[in-house]
Design a protein around this motif. Structure first.
Motif, PDB file in Angstrom:
ATOM      1  N   SER A 112     -19.671  21.148  45.461  1.00 22.53           N
ATOM      2  CA  SER A 112     -18.211  21.052  45.579  1.00 22.53           C
ATOM      3  C   SER A 112     -17.715  21.799  46.808  1.00 22.53           C
ATOM      4  O   SER A 112     -16.798  21.344  47.501  1.00 22.53           O
ATOM      5  N   ARG A 113     -18.306  22.933  47.091  1.00 23.53           N
ATOM      6  CA  ARG A 113     -17.877  23.718  48.252  1.00 23.53           C
ATOM      7  C   ARG A 113     -18.120  22.947  49.543  1.00 23.53           C
ATOM      8  O   ARG A 113     -17.262  22.931  50.435  1.00 23.53           O
TER       9      ARG A 113
ATOM     10  N   LYS B  82     -18.306  19.678  49.910  1.00 29.78           N
ATOM     11  CA  LYS B  82     -17.384  18.547  49.978  1.00 29.78           C
ATOM     12  C   LYS B  82     -15.982  19.005  50.354  1.00 29.78           C
ATOM     13  O   LYS B  82     -15.296  18.367  51.163  1.00 29.78           O
ATOM     14  N   ASN B  83     -15.539  20.121  49.799  1.00 31.09           N
ATOM     15  CA  ASN B  83     -14.205  20.626  50.126  1.00 31.09           C
ATOM     16  C   ASN B  83     -14.109  21.057  51.582  1.00 31.09           C
ATOM     17  O   ASN B  83     -13.066  20.901  52.224  1.00 31.09           O
ATOM     18  N   ARG B  84     -15.216  21.582  52.105  1.00 26.53           N
ATOM     19  CA  ARG B  84     -15.206  22.023  53.504  1.00 26.53           C
ATOM     20  C   ARG B  84     -14.962  20.843  54.437  1.00 26.53           C
ATOM     21  O   ARG B  84     -14.161  20.927  55.374  1.00 26.53           O
TER      22      ARG B  84
ATOM     23  N   LEU C 224     -13.525  17.997  53.651  1.00 27.64           N
ATOM     24  CA  LEU C 224     -12.175  17.482  53.413  1.00 27.64           C
ATOM     25  C   LEU C 224     -11.137  18.317  54.159  1.00 27.64           C
ATOM     26  O   LEU C 224     -10.177  17.770  54.729  1.00 27.64           O
ATOM     27  N   GLU C 225     -11.306  19.623  54.167  1.00 32.02           N
ATOM     28  CA  GLU C 225     -10.392  20.474  54.938  1.00 32.02           C
ATOM     29  C   GLU C 225     -10.466  20.128  56.422  1.00 32.02           C
ATOM     30  O   GLU C 225      -9.441  20.074  57.111  1.00 32.02           O
TER      31      GLU C 225
ATOM     32  N   ARG D  22      -5.798  17.906  51.350  1.00 36.32           N
ATOM     33  CA  ARG D  22      -5.968  19.312  50.963  1.00 36.32           C
ATOM     34  C   ARG D  22      -5.788  19.503  49.463  1.00 36.32           C
ATOM     35  O   ARG D  22      -6.457  20.329  48.839  1.00 36.32           O
TER      36      ARG D  22
ATOM     37  N   CYS E  93      -8.878  18.876  47.589  1.00 40.27           N
ATOM     38  CA  CYS E  93      -9.799  20.013  47.611  1.00 40.27           C
ATOM     39  C   CYS E  93      -9.590  20.921  46.403  1.00 40.27           C
ATOM     40  O   CYS E  93     -10.547  21.508  45.880  1.00 40.27           O
TER      41      CYS E  93
ATOM     42  N   ASP F  67     -13.927  19.131  40.564  1.00 46.89           N
ATOM     43  CA  ASP F  67     -14.918  18.118  40.908  1.00 46.89           C
ATOM     44  C   ASP F  67     -15.566  17.616  39.614  1.00 46.89           C
ATOM     45  O   ASP F  67     -16.203  18.397  38.894  1.00 46.89           O
TER      46      ASP F  67
ATOM     47  N   LYS G 160     -14.929  13.400  47.769  1.00 42.84           N
ATOM     48  CA  LYS G 160     -14.879  14.440  46.738  1.00 42.84           C
ATOM     49  C   LYS G 160     -15.820  14.119  45.586  1.00 42.84           C
ATOM     50  O   LYS G 160     -16.376  15.019  44.950  1.00 42.84           O
TER      51      LYS G 160
END
Length: 417
Positions: free
Chosen positions: A21-22, A24-26, A28-29, A81, A84, A88, A135
């Motif tokens: 998840s981290r 994927k969020n990175r 997306l940011e 955002r 994020c 997930d 995501k």
């Protein structure tokens, strides 16, 4: 060309499925930041698309769907955002337990794989789909309408660069830039590479996909939405809801298109409706009985055509029909509705309960606007579509709708007796 895209998307999906998840969020940011940083290139492409669309005589509703502004683009980046911050679903254990055989079984959420989306003049869909797919560890193949092909291409270039900068395959998000409609038919037969297909467009596109696709199809987004004004409704609050449902953004699929009015309140309600709709610039398309009451008011009122009960106006036009009772209202919705969003305005909870139980729609409201049928409003983040069918997703499709599950059994050299 499409087969190569499919091969690349399938390979990318294997990589995405392993991301935390981290991670994927990175990315997306990074995509959200890049959309804002490169807004000038995206808006230039959109201006060119808009110029061609106006020259081609597209309706104001379609132009509104196509148009990007700095504010809209910032809102789209903020939606990324927001994704994020959502939980997930991948890896979640849905249920399970220990069997008598000694096998410990669990049902775990996993990505679908590769998602194909066909849509019309909605550049925000490009970003929404990409964000939700990434995501959930899915790759995406996008085919936007010819009206927005420059905008979509510019957006996808930004996304692919952000993916590459993050060490991920650019093919995780791809767009079919060639506007040739023959490619749509070819895409519909890419079941070797695409796991689920989502059409977002008019009835013709949905029909084409249902009839020709060899890929499972999720249909939705066509909203012939209704509001029934019960005899017990409070007139002023009811008018506020109707104004919101019709005028806040008329080009959306959750806009009300037909107003059903109980004959017991019509004499008091329709003159007030005419006054309010005149202020809002709405043209009323009324049945014979309602028209007589409406023509005395200031709003423009015309006789409704039978086929208009089945069409999306996507504009400042509203059908008005007088009904004898709740039974007739429900019967009308069953005949003409698209199972999207329908509402009742009432102070009688018995009627509200009947409406909720008997109206077959993905979203049903009591004393509320149909405009709430939206992934963001439902707390799902950006949505990939609004499904009006029943398998496997219904209503606004957020993250969970882009996952499936697998059964996992844990044993200790366990064998079946």
């Amino acid at each position: 060309m499409l087969e190569q895209m499919g091969i690349a998307a399938r390979a990318a999906s294997y990589r995405l499925a392993l991301l935390s998840s981290r991670e994927k969020n990175r990315v997306l940011e990074s995509i959200a930041d890049a959309l804002e940083a490169q807004h000038e290139a995206i808006l230039r492409a959109n201006a060119d698309d808009l110029a061609d669309a106006r020259a081609a005589g597209l309706s104001e509703a379609m132009l509104d769907r196509l148009a990007l502004t700095p504010a809209r683009l910032k809102a789209i980046a903020d939606d990324v955002r927001q994704v994020c911050g959502l939980a997930d679903p991948v890896g979640q254990v849905i249920d399970g337990g220990l069997l008598d055989s000694g096998l410990r079984l669990e049902r775990r959420r996993v990505p679908l794989g590769v998602i194909g989306v066909i849509y019309e003049a909605r550049p925000n869909v490009t970003v929404d789909v990409a964000a939700l797919c990434l995501k959930t560890g899915n790759a995406a193949i996008l085919r936007g309408g010819k009206e927005t092909h420059r905008t979509n291409a510019a957006i996808v270039r930004v996304i692919q660069q952000a993916l590459a900068d993050g060490g991920l395959p650019a093919a995780a998000v791809q767009a079919i830039e060639n506007p040739d409609r023959a490619l749509v038919s070819e895409m519909l037969r890419m079941d070797k590479y695409i796991d689920m297909l989502i059409p977002r467009g008019g009835a013709g596109l949905h029909k084409l996909c249902r009839e020709q696709s060899t890929i499972p199809v999720i249909t939705g987004g066509i909203g012939v939405c209704h509001i029934f004004v019960d005899e017990s409704a409070d007139i002023i609050p009811a008018l506020e809801v109707i104004v919101n449902a019709k005028t806040q953004r008329p080009s959306t699929c959750n806009t009300v298109e037909t107003l059903l009015v109980h004959q017991g309140i019509a004499g008091r309600f329709l003159p007030a409706l005419s006054q309010q709709m005149a202020q809002s610039g709405v043209t009323l398309h009324a049945d014979e009985v309602a028209l007589e009451l409406l023509q005395a008011g200031p709003a423009k009122a015309v006789a409704v055509k039978a086929e208009e009960y089945d069409d999306e106006f996507l504009s400042l036009d509203l059908n008005v029909k007088m009904v004898a009772d709740l039974d007739e209202a429900i019967a009308h919705i069953r005949e003409h509705g698209t199972r999207h969003s329908d509402a009742i305005l009432t102070r009688e909870m018995r009627n509200a309960d009947r409406f909720v139980n008997e109206v077959d729609a993905s979203a049903v409201y009591v004393n509320a606007s149909t405009r709430f049928t939206d992934g963001g409003q439902f707390g799902l983040g950006a949505e990939v579509a609004v499904s009006t069918q029943k398998l496997h997703a219904r209503g606004p499709m957020g993250l969970e709708a882009l996952t499936t599950y697998k059964w996992i059994g844990f044993g200790d050299n366990t064998i079946r007796a």
